[in-house]
Design a protein around this motif. Structure first.
Motif, PDB file in Angstrom:
ATOM      1  N   LEU A 252       0.848  -1.183   0.000  1.00  4.93           N
ATOM      2  CA  LEU A 252       0.000   0.000   0.000  1.00  4.93           C
ATOM      3  C   LEU A 252       0.886   1.236   0.000  1.00  4.93           C
ATOM      4  O   LEU A 252       1.677   1.435   0.923  1.00  4.93           O
ATOM      5  CB  LEU A 252      -0.906   0.007   1.238  1.00  4.93           C
ATOM      6  N   ARG A 253       0.778   2.061  -1.053  1.00  3.62           N
ATOM      7  CA  ARG A 253       1.512   3.325  -1.078  1.00  3.62           C
ATOM      8  C   ARG A 253       0.511   4.457  -0.892  1.00  3.62           C
ATOM      9  O   ARG A 253      -0.351   4.685  -1.746  1.00  3.62           O
ATOM     10  CB  ARG A 253       2.285   3.529  -2.371  1.00  3.62           C
ATOM     11  N   VAL A 254       0.638   5.128   0.222  1.00  3.61           N
ATOM     12  CA  VAL A 254      -0.295   6.198   0.569  1.00  3.61           C
ATOM     13  C   VAL A 254       0.182   7.517  -0.008  1.00  3.61           C
ATOM     14  O   VAL A 254       1.313   7.942   0.222  1.00  3.61           O
ATOM     15  CB  VAL A 254      -0.446   6.312   2.103  1.00  3.61           C
ATOM     16  N   ARG A 255      -0.723   8.159  -0.769  1.00  2.42           N
ATOM     17  CA  ARG A 255      -0.431   9.467  -1.341  1.00  2.42           C
ATOM     18  C   ARG A 255      -1.564  10.438  -1.027  1.00  2.42           C
ATOM     19  O   ARG A 255      -2.409  10.177  -0.175  1.00  2.42           O
ATOM     20  CB  ARG A 255      -0.205   9.337  -2.848  1.00  2.42           C
ATOM     21  N   GLN A 256      -1.599  11.528  -1.754  1.00  2.00           N
ATOM     22  CA  GLN A 256      -2.495  12.633  -1.404  1.00  2.00           C
ATOM     23  C   GLN A 256      -3.977  12.309  -1.578  1.00  2.00           C
ATOM     24  O   GLN A 256      -4.822  12.928  -0.940  1.00  2.00           O
ATOM     25  CB  GLN A 256      -2.144  13.854  -2.255  1.00  2.00           C
ATOM     26  N   SER A 257      -4.330  11.377  -2.445  1.00  2.00           N
ATOM     27  CA  SER A 257      -5.748  11.148  -2.742  1.00  2.00           C
ATOM     28  C   SER A 257      -6.509  10.523  -1.585  1.00  2.00           C
ATOM     29  O   SER A 257      -7.738  10.488  -1.603  1.00  2.00           O
ATOM     30  CB  SER A 257      -5.898  10.260  -3.983  1.00  2.00           C
ATOM     31  N   SER A 258      -5.782  10.028  -0.577  1.00  2.00           N
ATOM     32  CA  SER A 258      -6.491   9.437   0.567  1.00  2.00           C
ATOM     33  C   SER A 258      -6.010   9.995   1.900  1.00  2.00           C
ATOM     34  O   SER A 258      -6.581   9.692   2.934  1.00  2.00           O
ATOM     35  CB  SER A 258      -6.318   7.915   0.572  1.00  2.00           C
ATOM     36  N   LYS A 259      -4.959  10.828   1.867  1.00  2.00           N
ATOM     37  CA  LYS A 259      -4.377  11.331   3.108  1.00  2.00           C
ATOM     38  C   LYS A 259      -3.848  12.737   2.882  1.00  2.00           C
ATOM     39  O   LYS A 259      -3.160  12.986   1.900  1.00  2.00           O
ATOM     40  CB  LYS A 259      -3.243  10.394   3.552  1.00  2.00           C
ATOM     41  N   LYS A 260      -4.105  13.618   3.816  1.00  2.00           N
ATOM     42  CA  LYS A 260      -3.713  15.011   3.633  1.00  2.00           C
ATOM     43  C   LYS A 260      -2.208  15.210   3.713  1.00  2.00           C
ATOM     44  O   LYS A 260      -1.668  16.144   3.136  1.00  2.00           O
ATOM     45  CB  LYS A 260      -4.400  15.894   4.664  1.00  2.00           C
TER      46      LYS A 260
END
Length: 334
Positions: free
Chosen positions: A319-327
């Motif tokens: 899972l790579r978290v980027r701006q579309s789900s996290k501020k």
């Protein structure tokens, strides 16, 4: 251009003797062999690979069949496969089933009837029974259930990846999460849908909201419009592949819906387009390049060892978290 006959004349031997040295087949005395090799080096002679292939009924060519080369997933896959192919003396030929004039099965039959040494199947447009029929051809098959006894199948943890995506959206405070899935003849679509359903079923306060589309940007755009018309209170979207996720972001931006503040979005694949849209898209990353490398390596293994048994390799996802789900602007991997 120099020919075998030129080499034979300079070395004082017959063309057949030169051929035996070039193909490492049949007896040639060590003295003659060294003499021929010296002449070959001095003349700068290079064997005609096409002619050698016809004689051996081989071509040192691998085929890679994908569904849609416009999807950035497949060029990355092809790069990995090509690197391994070239380093082992093979060239890679690319086939594309989407948009082919003939039916995909006809297209595949044409390829398999040519002098191709082995084939990588990276499309679900081909009947698995056809692959079984041509099981004498060395094969590596990506993400497709099959009964080909001597093939190597390469998959990723689609269910686990979908669980990660859905749980991530829940962790970000999403209360109504929808899933846009691809065609169900595609094994990856089914497994990613299963992962989403598994998580939602474990939370009694969550409702299962799904819609089917295709693995294209337009598919994502159309699915968003349909979902918001029926479920205007959606605040999370798990999208079955990254191309659809790009379409989702495009449409949400057009509708002036803030991502992720109003709707958080997570895709699946890890293609480069997820890094160049605004906002950058959270995604489940597959090891795409590595998949291509492994497919080519395993295919060449089967070319060199025709009696290898059926094999299945399952690769992990992240899972790579980027701006579309996290501020937060900082990208993270889990």
């Amino acid at each position: 251009m120099k020919t075998i006959r030129d080499v034979a004349r300079c070395a004082g031997v017959s063309p057949a003797t030169v051929s035996r040295v070039l193909n490492d087949k049949g007896y040639v005395s060590e003295e003659k062999k060294k003499k021929i090799e010296k002449v070959i080096t001095e003349m700068g002679f290079e064997p005609n690979q096409v002619a050698r292939g016809l004689a051996k009924k081989t071509s040192n060519t691998l085929a890679l069949i994908v569904s849609d080369i416009t999807n950035p997933f497949f060029p990355e896959l092809a790069k990995g496969a090509e690197q391994v192919a070239l380093s082992n003396g093979y060239t890679l030929m690319l086939g594309n089933t989407k948009g082919a004039d003939n039916k995909p099965n006809d297209y595949t039959k044409i390829l398999m009837n040519k002098y191709i040494d082995g084939i990588i199947i990276a499309t679900h447009d081909i009947d698995s029974q056809l692959l079984k029929k041509y099981s004498n051809m060395p094969m590596a098959i990506l993400e497709m259930e099959n009964d080909v006894e001597n093939a190597c199948t390469i998959k990723v943890e689609n269910v686990h990846g979908s669980v990660l995506a859905t749980e991530h959206l829940i962790s970000q405070g999403c209360k109504k999460i929808a899933h846009i899935y691809g065609p169900l003849y595609d094994q990856t679509s089914k497994e990613r849908l299963q992962g989403y359903q598994k998580v939602i079923s474990m939370h009694s306060d969550y409702e299962e909201v799904t819609i089917q589309s295709d693995f294209t940007i337009d598919g994502g755009i159309n699915a968003v419009d349909q979902l918001l018309h029926k479920y205007p209170d959606i605040d999370g979207l798990f999208v079955g592949n990254d191309l659809m996720a790009v379409g989702v972001i495009k449409e949400l931006n057009r509708l002036s819906i803030r991502v992720p503040d109003e709707i958080a979005v997570c895709g699946f694949d890890g293609i480069y387009l997820t890094r160049i849209v605004n906002p950058e898209i959270t995604t489940i990353e597959q090891p795409i390049y590595k998949m291509g490398e492994i497919a080519a390596e395993k295919l060449i293994d089967r070319i060199n060892n025709p009696h290898l048994n059926r094999e299945c390799i399952v690769l992990d996802v992240k899972l790579r978290v980027r701006q579309s789900s996290k501020k937060s602007k900082q990208n993270t991997i889990f």
